[in-house]
Design a protein around this motif. Structure first.
Motif, PDB file in Angstrom:
ATOM      1  N   ASP A  24       3.360   5.579  -5.200  1.00 41.87           N
ATOM      2  CA  ASP A  24       2.016   5.252  -4.773  1.00 41.87           C
ATOM      3  C   ASP A  24       1.665   5.004  -3.075  1.00 41.87           C
ATOM      4  N   SER A  25       2.535   4.801  -2.433  1.00 45.98           N
ATOM      5  CA  SER A  25       1.415   4.230  -1.057  1.00 45.98           C
ATOM      6  C   SER A  25       1.056   5.356  -0.022  1.00 45.98           C
ATOM      7  N   THR A  26       1.553   6.516  -0.628  1.00 51.08           N
ATOM      8  CA  THR A  26       1.090   7.027   0.152  1.00 51.08           C
ATOM      9  C   THR A  26       0.191   8.578  -0.060  1.00 51.08           C
ATOM     10  N   SER A  27      -0.830   9.386   0.955  1.00 49.48           N
ATOM     11  CA  SER A  27      -1.906  10.106   0.361  1.00 49.48           C
ATOM     12  C   SER A  27      -0.871  11.418  -0.327  1.00 49.48           C
ATOM     13  N   PRO A  28      -1.471  11.776  -1.982  1.00 51.28           N
ATOM     14  CA  PRO A  28      -0.419  12.803  -2.452  1.00 51.28           C
ATOM     15  C   PRO A  28      -0.590  13.865  -1.518  1.00 51.28           C
ATOM     16  N   GLU A  29      -0.740  14.031  -0.269  1.00 56.67           N
ATOM     17  CA  GLU A  29      -0.986  15.782   0.429  1.00 56.67           C
ATOM     18  C   GLU A  29      -0.119  15.833   1.552  1.00 56.67           C
ATOM     19  N   THR A  30       0.511  14.201   0.899  1.00 57.71           N
ATOM     20  CA  THR A  30       1.714  14.747   1.935  1.00 57.71           C
ATOM     21  C   THR A  30       3.678  14.989   0.989  1.00 57.71           C
ATOM     22  N   ARG A  31       3.290  14.514  -0.090  1.00 55.97           N
ATOM     23  CA  ARG A  31       4.318  15.007  -0.697  1.00 55.97           C
ATOM     24  C   ARG A  31       4.820  17.073  -0.212  1.00 55.97           C
ATOM     25  N   ALA A 133     -11.217   0.056   1.223  1.00 58.22           N
ATOM     26  CA  ALA A 133      -9.884   0.791   0.873  1.00 58.22           C
ATOM     27  C   ALA A 133      -8.801   1.948   1.673  1.00 58.22           C
ATOM     28  N   ALA A 134      -9.620   2.560   1.970  1.00 62.60           N
ATOM     29  CA  ALA A 134      -8.645   3.584   3.319  1.00 62.60           C
ATOM     30  C   ALA A 134      -7.913   2.397   4.211  1.00 62.60           C
ATOM     31  N   LEU A 135      -8.201   1.642   5.080  1.00 60.17           N
ATOM     32  CA  LEU A 135      -7.754   1.026   5.875  1.00 60.17           C
ATOM     33  C   LEU A 135      -7.046   0.432   5.283  1.00 60.17           C
ATOM     34  N   ALA A 136      -6.855  -0.210   4.026  1.00 54.25           N
ATOM     35  CA  ALA A 136      -6.230  -1.603   3.468  1.00 54.25           C
ATOM     36  C   ALA A 136      -4.582  -0.503   3.176  1.00 54.25           C
ATOM     37  N   ASN A 137      -4.569   0.954   3.017  1.00 55.07           N
ATOM     38  CA  ASN A 137      -3.697   1.591   3.029  1.00 55.07           C
ATOM     39  C   ASN A 137      -2.593   1.609   4.463  1.00 55.07           C
ATOM     40  N   TYR A 140      -1.933   5.207   6.528  1.00 56.58           N
ATOM     41  CA  TYR A 140      -3.174   6.055   6.183  1.00 56.58           C
ATOM     42  C   TYR A 140      -2.631   6.787   8.256  1.00 56.58           C
ATOM     43  N   VAL A 141      -2.409   7.388   8.023  1.00 52.51           N
ATOM     44  CA  VAL A 141      -2.004   8.044   9.014  1.00 52.51           C
ATOM     45  C   VAL A 141      -4.159   8.713  10.214  1.00 52.51           C
ATOM     46  N   THR A 142      -4.778   8.048  10.153  1.00 54.51           N
ATOM     47  CA  THR A 142      -6.233   8.579  10.988  1.00 54.51           C
ATOM     48  C   THR A 142      -6.777   6.981  10.760  1.00 54.51           C
ATOM     49  N   PRO A 143      -6.399   6.156  10.634  1.00 48.79           N
ATOM     50  CA  PRO A 143      -7.502   4.464  10.765  1.00 48.79           C
ATOM     51  C   PRO A 143      -8.456   4.557  11.325  1.00 48.79           C
ATOM     52  N   GLU A 144      -8.549   4.943  12.366  1.00 54.74           N
ATOM     53  CA  GLU A 144      -9.702   5.221  13.690  1.00 54.74           C
ATOM     54  C   GLU A 144     -10.834   5.486  12.919  1.00 54.74           C
ATOM     55  N   LYS A 145     -10.552   7.077  12.211  1.00 55.00           N
ATOM     56  CA  LYS A 145     -11.876   8.059  11.833  1.00 55.00           C
ATOM     57  C   LYS A 145     -12.204   6.690  10.361  1.00 55.00           C
TER      58      LYS A 145
END
Length: 213
Positions: A24-31, A133-137, A140-145
């Motif tokens: 679960d270390s990545t977003s689910p939509e990357t499956r 929390a978003a940045l802690a991953n 995360y592909v686009t942390p700048e957002k």
């Protein structure tokens, strides 16, 4: 105030262009398509597309089909949160964002979008916690957002120092990010750094619509 949603990235990734991490270390939509319900993914992508065009009723129809196909597919609830948020159905929006995050705690896009929702409702401390929390991953592909959104939210509560830190971090990752450029220009303006503000506005050029300020 203009903020950055992860909707475009979500629509792209929902098409199955990225690889799957078994944890679960990545977003689910990357499956990949081998690991999740194709019907849920397709209907969620369609729902996201209709949402982006403001066709809320059709978006909700598609998202309900996605939920029926796979009630455990987190991106469906992320987009449902966005739709209900735009419709000012705040309880439904919050419930769906929380459901997406419950299903996938490291789902950075859902954390970012939930953070935007909370910031727009004046719940600034809660929103900043979601951006963090978003940045802690680390995947995360686009942390700048999330960084730019956090900066804009810090501006709303009047914390120029905190906003500046977020914008600097965002611009280090994406030097031409319109939201970060505009936000940083506003920080400079409020601090009386007129030349620096003007320089950033010129750097942004036509990549964003200038605010009235």
């Amino acid at each position: 105030m203009k903020r950055v949603f992860d909707l475009a990235l979500l629509v792209f990734l929902l098409s199955g262009c990225a690889g799957h991490q078994p944890t679960d270390s990545t977003s689910p939509e990357t499956r990949s398509s081998n690991d999740d319900n194709a019907q849920a993914r397709i209907h969620t992508e369609l729902g996201a597309g209709y949402f982006s065009r403001g066709q809320y009723a059709v978006a909700l129809q598609e998202l309900r089909k996605a939920r029926e196909a796979d009630a455990g597919y987190a991106p469906t609830y992320n987009i449902l949160g966005l739709v209900h948020g735009d419709l000012r159905e705040d309880k439904q929006a919050e419930d769906n964002f929380r459901r997406a995050i419950d299903l996938s705690p490291n789902y950075s896009e859902a954390h970012n979008n939930f953070g935007l929702f909370l910031c727009q409702r004046g719940r600034v401390p809660e929103s900043l916690a979601r951006f963090e929390a978003a940045l802690a991953n680390p995947l995360y592909v686009t942390p700048e957002k999330a960084l730019a959104n956090a900066g804009m939210c810090a501006l709303e509560k009047g914390d120029l120092a905190q906003a500046e830190v977020y914008f600097i971090r965002a611009l280090k990752r994406a030097s031409d990010l319109p939201t970060a450029l505009l936000g940083m220009a506003e920080v400079h303006f409020r601090n009386g750094r007129w030349l620096a503000a003007r320089s950033l506005l010129r750097q942004g050029g036509e990549t964003y619509e200038h605010a009235a300020q």
